[in-house]
Motif scaffolding. Sequence first.
Motif, short mmCIF file in Angstrom:
data_model
loop_
_atom_site.label_atom_id
_atom_site.label_comp_id
_atom_site.label_asym_id
_atom_site.label_seq_id
_atom_site.Cartn_x
_atom_site.Cartn_y
_atom_site.Cartn_z
N ASN A 114 0.87 -1.17 0.00
CA ASN A 114 0.00 0.00 0.00
C ASN A 114 0.91 1.22 0.00
O ASN A 114 1.58 1.51 1.00
N HIS A 115 0.94 1.93 -1.12
CA HIS A 115 1.83 3.10 -1.25
C HIS A 115 1.24 4.35 -0.59
O HIS A 115 1.92 5.36 -0.50
N GLY A 116 -0.01 4.30 -0.22
CA GLY A 116 -0.70 5.50 0.24
C GLY A 116 -1.66 5.96 -0.84
O GLY A 116 -2.88 5.82 -0.70
N GLY A 146 -4.00 16.13 -0.82
CA GLY A 146 -3.93 16.29 0.63
C GLY A 146 -3.04 15.23 1.27
O GLY A 146 -2.28 15.52 2.20
N PHE A 147 -3.11 14.01 0.76
CA PHE A 147 -2.27 12.95 1.30
C PHE A 147 -0.80 13.26 1.08
O PHE A 147 0.05 13.04 1.95
N PHE A 148 -0.44 13.76 -0.10
CA PHE A 148 0.96 14.06 -0.40
C PHE A 148 1.53 15.12 0.55
O PHE A 148 2.74 15.17 0.75
N GLN A 149 0.66 15.94 1.12
CA GLN A 149 1.10 16.97 2.06
C GLN A 149 0.97 16.52 3.51
O GLN A 149 1.26 17.28 4.43
N SER A 150 0.55 15.28 3.74
CA SER A 150 0.23 14.83 5.10
C SER A 150 1.46 14.35 5.85
O SER A 150 2.51 14.06 5.27
N ASP A 151 1.31 14.25 7.19
CA ASP A 151 2.38 13.69 8.02
C ASP A 151 2.65 12.24 7.67
O ASP A 151 3.79 11.78 7.74
N ALA A 152 1.60 11.49 7.29
CA ALA A 152 1.78 10.08 6.94
C ALA A 152 2.73 9.92 5.77
O ALA A 152 3.60 9.04 5.76
N MET A 153 2.59 10.80 4.77
CA MET A 153 3.48 10.75 3.62
C MET A 153 4.90 11.13 4.01
O MET A 153 5.88 10.55 3.51
N GLN A 154 5.04 12.09 4.91
CA GLN A 154 6.36 12.51 5.36
C GLN A 154 7.04 11.39 6.15
O GLN A 154 8.25 11.16 6.03
N LYS A 155 6.26 10.68 6.97
CA LYS A 155 6.83 9.63 7.81
C LYS A 155 7.22 8.40 6.99
O LYS A 155 8.21 7.74 7.29
N ASN A 156 6.41 8.07 6.00
CA ASN A 156 6.65 6.86 5.22
C ASN A 156 6.19 7.09 3.78
O ASN A 156 5.04 6.80 3.43
N PRO A 157 7.07 7.60 2.92
CA PRO A 157 6.69 7.91 1.54
C PRO A 157 6.75 6.71 0.60
O PRO A 157 6.45 6.86 -0.59
N ILE A 158 7.13 5.54 1.10
CA ILE A 158 7.31 4.38 0.23
C ILE A 158 6.11 3.45 0.29
O ILE A 158 5.53 3.10 -0.74
N GLY A 159 5.73 3.04 1.50
CA GLY A 159 4.56 2.19 1.58
C GLY A 159 4.56 1.23 2.75
O GLY A 159 5.50 1.18 3.54
N VAL A 160 3.47 0.48 2.82
CA VAL A 160 3.23 -0.48 3.89
C VAL A 160 2.94 -1.84 3.25
O VAL A 160 2.10 -1.95 2.36
N TYR A 183 -4.20 3.74 4.98
CA TYR A 183 -2.74 3.78 5.05
C TYR A 183 -2.30 4.03 6.49
O TYR A 183 -2.63 5.06 7.07
N ASP A 184 -1.56 3.08 7.04
CA ASP A 184 -1.04 3.21 8.40
C ASP A 184 0.49 3.36 8.32
O ASP A 184 1.21 2.39 8.24
N ALA A 185 0.94 4.61 8.33
CA ALA A 185 2.37 4.89 8.15
C ALA A 185 3.23 4.30 9.25
O ALA A 185 4.42 4.03 9.05
N THR A 186 2.65 4.06 10.41
CA THR A 186 3.44 3.55 11.55
C THR A 186 3.87 2.11 11.34
O THR A 186 4.82 1.64 11.97
N ARG A 187 3.16 1.38 10.49
CA ARG A 187 3.50 -0.03 10.28
C ARG A 187 4.80 -0.19 9.51
O ARG A 187 5.53 -1.15 9.71
N GLY A 188 5.07 0.71 8.61
CA GLY A 188 6.33 0.67 7.88
C GLY A 188 6.39 -0.43 6.84
O GLY A 188 5.48 -1.24 6.68
#
Length: 202
Positions: A114-116, A146-160, A183-188
């Motif tokens: 999941n790339h976001g 909006g997603f591209f500007q989000s903290d989730a994108m900044q934390k993990n721009p590659i995917g889950v 998209y759960d950026a914390t999962r990595g």
Amino acid sequence: MPASSAENGNGTRRVVPAKFAHAVLATKQFQPMVDWYTTVLQAEVVHSNGMLEFMTYDDEHHRIAIAAVPGLEDKPRHSVGLDHLAYTYANLGDLVFTYERLKQAGIMPVVTINHGPTTSMYYRDPDGNRVELQVDNFDTVEELKGFFQSDAMQKNPIGVSFNPDELAREYHAGVPESELKKYDATRGLDPATMRRLMGANQ
């Protein structure tokens, strides 16, 4: 046919293509490549002469052409050039159905992520070219921006990473599509998926 562009004599008009039309793949494995792309894309063959095949899956006269070219050399891995082709499905159900259909045919993804912006499954054709089958995770361009500007994108721009069999089971169990694509950026992204995504050990 594409609409004609309006005339503008000052030379400042921005002219862009009306659409992306097709890709041509040169190969030493003509029939395996033809069989793979007709299977994966469920494409219709519009012309074939044993050395050149044109196929399409929509109203374009051809989307993919496979060409048998004498004297080709294999391209080294990790070389410059096109990284992959990507095809978007209308909804998650179509992507899940395609995954299950290809699995039955013995064609499995090398990476599921999941790339976001998208939920994606990457495959390799017989020549090693990568093909991404994906579904958009957002309904509107505004949500995507909006997603591209989000903290989730900044934390993990590659995917889950995700397990495609689990995704299919949950989809068939009635879990909402919006939940499955969340998209759960914390999962990595796990290291093995990262290596596969970058083409290592494939």
